[in-house]
Design a protein around this motif. Structure first.
Motif, PDB file in Angstrom:
ATOM      1  N   MET A 149       0.831  -1.188   0.000  1.00 25.32           N
ATOM      2  CA  MET A 149       0.000   0.000   0.000  1.00 25.32           C
ATOM      3  C   MET A 149       0.874   1.249   0.000  1.00 25.32           C
ATOM      4  O   MET A 149       2.004   1.219   0.475  1.00 25.32           O
ATOM      5  CB  MET A 149      -0.913   0.017   1.231  1.00 25.32           C
ATOM      6  CG  MET A 149      -1.885  -1.148   1.311  1.00 25.32           C
ATOM      7  SD  MET A 149      -3.099  -1.209  -0.042  1.00 25.32           S
ATOM      8  CE  MET A 149      -2.390  -2.511  -1.061  1.00 25.32           C
ATOM      9  N   GLY A 150       0.393   2.362  -0.512  1.00 23.48           N
ATOM     10  CA  GLY A 150       1.150   3.602  -0.527  1.00 23.48           C
ATOM     11  C   GLY A 150       1.505   4.020  -1.933  1.00 23.48           C
ATOM     12  O   GLY A 150       0.922   3.559  -2.928  1.00 23.48           O
ATOM     13  N   GLU A 151       2.495   4.898  -2.040  1.00 18.72           N
ATOM     14  CA  GLU A 151       2.870   5.467  -3.330  1.00 18.72           C
ATOM     15  C   GLU A 151       3.460   4.422  -4.263  1.00 18.72           C
ATOM     16  O   GLU A 151       4.312   3.630  -3.884  1.00 18.72           O
ATOM     17  CB  GLU A 151       3.874   6.595  -3.100  1.00 18.72           C
ATOM     18  CG  GLU A 151       4.282   7.313  -4.371  1.00 18.72           C
ATOM     19  CD  GLU A 151       5.278   8.434  -4.114  1.00 18.72           C
ATOM     20  OE1 GLU A 151       6.184   8.606  -4.960  1.00 18.72           O
ATOM     21  OE2 GLU A 151       5.154   9.122  -3.081  1.00 18.72           O
ATOM     22  N   VAL A 152       3.018   4.478  -5.545  1.00 20.32           N
ATOM     23  CA  VAL A 152       3.543   3.559  -6.539  1.00 20.32           C
ATOM     24  C   VAL A 152       4.191   4.293  -7.717  1.00 20.32           C
ATOM     25  O   VAL A 152       4.945   3.689  -8.484  1.00 20.32           O
ATOM     26  CB  VAL A 152       2.441   2.609  -7.080  1.00 20.32           C
ATOM     27  CG1 VAL A 152       1.948   1.694  -5.981  1.00 20.32           C
ATOM     28  CG2 VAL A 152       1.283   3.401  -7.675  1.00 20.32           C
ATOM     29  N   ALA A 153       3.918   5.592  -7.873  1.00 21.72           N
ATOM     30  CA  ALA A 153       4.525   6.354  -8.965  1.00 21.72           C
ATOM     31  C   ALA A 153       4.387   7.841  -8.675  1.00 21.72           C
ATOM     32  O   ALA A 153       3.471   8.274  -7.969  1.00 21.72           O
ATOM     33  CB  ALA A 153       3.862   6.018 -10.302  1.00 21.72           C
ATOM     34  N   ARG A 154       5.323   8.635  -9.237  1.00 18.43           N
ATOM     35  CA  ARG A 154       5.219  10.085  -9.158  1.00 18.43           C
ATOM     36  C   ARG A 154       5.761  10.691 -10.444  1.00 18.43           C
ATOM     37  O   ARG A 154       6.594  10.101 -11.126  1.00 18.43           O
ATOM     38  CB  ARG A 154       5.936  10.649  -7.935  1.00 18.43           C
ATOM     39  CG  ARG A 154       7.422  10.365  -7.858  1.00 18.43           C
ATOM     40  CD  ARG A 154       8.054  11.144  -6.685  1.00 18.43           C
ATOM     41  NE  ARG A 154       7.345  10.978  -5.420  1.00 18.43           N
ATOM     42  CZ  ARG A 154       7.469  11.810  -4.391  1.00 18.43           C
ATOM     43  NH1 ARG A 154       8.259  12.874  -4.496  1.00 18.43           N
ATOM     44  NH2 ARG A 154       6.814  11.594  -3.269  1.00 18.43           N
ATOM     45  N   TRP A 155       5.278  11.892 -10.756  1.00 15.90           N
ATOM     46  CA  TRP A 155       5.650  12.557 -12.005  1.00 15.90           C
ATOM     47  C   TRP A 155       5.671  14.053 -11.776  1.00 15.90           C
ATOM     48  O   TRP A 155       4.738  14.620 -11.183  1.00 15.90           O
ATOM     49  CB  TRP A 155       4.642  12.187 -13.098  1.00 15.90           C
ATOM     50  CG  TRP A 155       4.990  12.640 -14.476  1.00 15.90           C
ATOM     51  CD1 TRP A 155       5.852  12.046 -15.348  1.00 15.90           C
ATOM     52  CD2 TRP A 155       4.463  13.797 -15.161  1.00 15.90           C
ATOM     53  NE1 TRP A 155       5.906  12.747 -16.525  1.00 15.90           N
ATOM     54  CE2 TRP A 155       5.060  13.835 -16.441  1.00 15.90           C
ATOM     55  CE3 TRP A 155       3.552  14.784 -14.812  1.00 15.90           C
ATOM     56  CZ2 TRP A 155       4.779  14.818 -17.372  1.00 15.90           C
ATOM     57  CZ3 TRP A 155       3.263  15.785 -15.735  1.00 15.90           C
ATOM     58  CH2 TRP A 155       3.873  15.804 -17.000  1.00 15.90           C
ATOM     59  N   SER A 156       6.730  14.722 -12.239  1.00 18.14           N
ATOM     60  CA  SER A 156       6.838  16.169 -12.079  1.00 18.14           C
ATOM     61  C   SER A 156       5.960  16.879 -13.096  1.00 18.14           C
ATOM     62  O   SER A 156       6.039  16.619 -14.302  1.00 18.14           O
ATOM     63  CB  SER A 156       8.290  16.617 -12.261  1.00 18.14           C
ATOM     64  OG  SER A 156       8.366  18.033 -12.308  1.00 18.14           O
ATOM     65  N   THR A 157       5.129  17.808 -12.632  1.00 22.73           N
ATOM     66  CA  THR A 157       4.227  18.551 -13.514  1.00 22.73           C
ATOM     67  C   THR A 157       4.873  19.830 -14.052  1.00 22.73           C
ATOM     68  O   THR A 157       4.214  20.593 -14.770  1.00 22.73           O
ATOM     69  CB  THR A 157       2.932  18.903 -12.778  1.00 22.73           C
ATOM     70  OG1 THR A 157       3.233  19.720 -11.636  1.00 22.73           O
ATOM     71  CG2 THR A 157       2.221  17.636 -12.318  1.00 22.73           C
ATOM     72  N   VAL A 158       6.117  20.102 -13.706  1.00 23.44           N
ATOM     73  CA  VAL A 158       6.923  21.227 -14.186  1.00 23.44           C
ATOM     74  C   VAL A 158       6.423  22.557 -13.600  1.00 23.44           C
ATOM     75  O   VAL A 158       7.185  23.303 -13.004  1.00 23.44           O
ATOM     76  CB  VAL A 158       6.987  21.306 -15.728  1.00 23.44           C
ATOM     77  CG1 VAL A 158       7.939  22.430 -16.166  1.00 23.44           C
ATOM     78  CG2 VAL A 158       7.425  19.973 -16.317  1.00 23.44           C
ATOM     79  N   ARG A 159       5.173  22.857 -13.799  1.00 24.58           N
ATOM     80  CA  ARG A 159       4.543  24.018 -13.168  1.00 24.58           C
ATOM     81  C   ARG A 159       3.617  23.536 -12.042  1.00 24.58           C
ATOM     82  O   ARG A 159       3.249  22.365 -11.993  1.00 24.58           O
ATOM     83  CB  ARG A 159       3.754  24.829 -14.201  1.00 24.58           C
ATOM     84  CG  ARG A 159       4.622  25.588 -15.198  1.00 24.58           C
ATOM     85  CD  ARG A 159       3.768  26.375 -16.183  1.00 24.58           C
ATOM     86  NE  ARG A 159       4.590  27.292 -16.958  1.00 24.58           N
ATOM     87  CZ  ARG A 159       4.501  27.464 -18.277  1.00 24.58           C
ATOM     88  NH1 ARG A 159       3.603  26.776 -18.971  1.00 24.58           N
ATOM     89  NH2 ARG A 159       5.283  28.323 -18.906  1.00 24.58           N
ATOM     90  N   PRO A 160       3.211  24.435 -11.145  1.00 22.92           N
ATOM     91  CA  PRO A 160       2.309  24.032 -10.054  1.00 22.92           C
ATOM     92  C   PRO A 160       1.011  23.427 -10.576  1.00 22.92           C
ATOM     93  O   PRO A 160       0.330  24.021 -11.413  1.00 22.92           O
ATOM     94  CB  PRO A 160       2.065  25.354  -9.305  1.00 22.92           C
ATOM     95  CG  PRO A 160       3.303  26.172  -9.570  1.00 22.92           C
ATOM     96  CD  PRO A 160       3.682  25.841 -10.976  1.00 22.92           C
TER      97      PRO A 160
END
Length: 328
Positions: A1-12
């Protein structure tokens, strides 16, 4: 359980919406749109009103298990305050330039703007909602100054406009093809009928600004989010009384999404400083929370019945995370 992926959106990042019709056997949404908003540094001699506010709309694809995120394409635009899909190929944004913008998208690209509708007054366009009537090109949209507009994106014409609130209108949600509701920083929830606009049909006062209005698919009730850090469950026929309340959750409620199954009582909540939450709307209990974001969580979307995504502002982050469904 918990985080499985993340991605930078560059802007807020302040918005995430799953693409209709993009599901697979294992995913509710194979693709999502993420909207961003960034205030640029003030130039010499420039007022705060004149500062540039830039944005980007990202079309993202998830792996078959929803555990990784790939960028298909991005479209630069004015800062995005809201975005809504009409169908699997068409979506609209509410922009910092004071207008609603219509786009179409393929599986791999976002096409250039197709049409737009400006506000009647010079202001930020903060929210937009599609009329649910079949084949309708009508939208309701709102402003920083309390203005409500009804417009037609096909003809790019304003049908009607009026001042509906005293302050910012953060959310515009249709209830059926004739009625919609708005929520504002003036601490009010108002109901409108386009057949007799300019006078609210019903009004409910809250102790803080109203920021989110969600219509569950299998219920006559509404889920109302507020800066008071609670989700209020109420019936639109008698909106002055809460049927139940979830929270407080440690942050203002910016978005609420109901579970993909009509039978499920679970809701996904973007609670700004409080992070992301899964709650049971029938028992008002918190199922789990997600605290990996280091900034305000503004957007949220379901990926599978036990996997969701949330996005946050100053850390410019999209996270995909799992939770244990108490129903098994």
């Amino acid at each position: 359980m918990g985080e499985v992926a993340r991605w930078s959106t560059v802007r807020p990042a302040d918005m995430i919406e799953g693409r209709p019709g993009s599901g697979t056997d294992s995913l509710l949404h194979k693709q999502v749109l993420v909207g961003t908003y960034e205030l640029q540094d003030k130039k010499e001699g420039e007022s705060s009103v004149e500062q540039s506010r830039l944005g980007t709309v990202h079309l993202l694809t998830l792996t078959e298990e929803g555990g990784a995120v790939d960028s298909c394409c991005s479209k630069d635009c004015s800062g995005v305050f809201d975005l809504k899909w009409k169908d699997e190929n068409t979506f609209v944004t509410a922009g910092a330039d004071g207008a609603v913008h219509l786009y179409t998208a393929t599986d791999v690209d976002i096409n250039d703007e197709q049409s737009s509708l400006p506000l009647e007054t010079k202001s930020f366009c903060l929210s937009v909602g599609w009329c649910p009537a079949v084949a309708s090109s009508t939208v309701a949209y709102s402003s920083q100054g309390g203005e409500i507009c009804i417009g037609d994106l096909k003809s790019e014409s304003t049908i009607s406009s009026w001042t509906g609130h005293d302050h910012e209108i953060w959310v515009t949600t249709w209830l059926d093809e004739n009625t919609f509701a708005t929520g504002s920083d003036d601490c009010s929830l108002k109901f409108w009928d386009i057949r007799c606009p300019e006078m609210a049909v019903k009004t409910r006062r809250f102790d803080a600004g109203v920021t989110s209005i969600t219509v569950p698919r299998a219920s006559d009730n509404l889920l109302i989010g507020s800066y008071d850090e609670c989700v209020h469950v109420l019936n639109p026929q008698n909106p002055r009384r809460d049927l139940s309340t979830i929270g407080p959750l440690g942050g203002g409620i910016w978005r609420v999404k109901t579970a993909p199954s009509d039978e499920s009582p679970l809701i996904l909540i973007a609670a700004m400083h409080g992070g992301g939450y899964i709650a049971n709307v029938e028992t008002s209990e918190i199922v789990t929370s997600f605290e990996a974001h280091e900034s305000m969580v503004y957007g949220c979307e379901w990926i599978t019945p036990t996997r969701v995504s949330t996005c946050s502002f100053y850390d410019k982050l999209l996270c995909v995370w799992d939770f244990q469904n108490p129903a098994g």
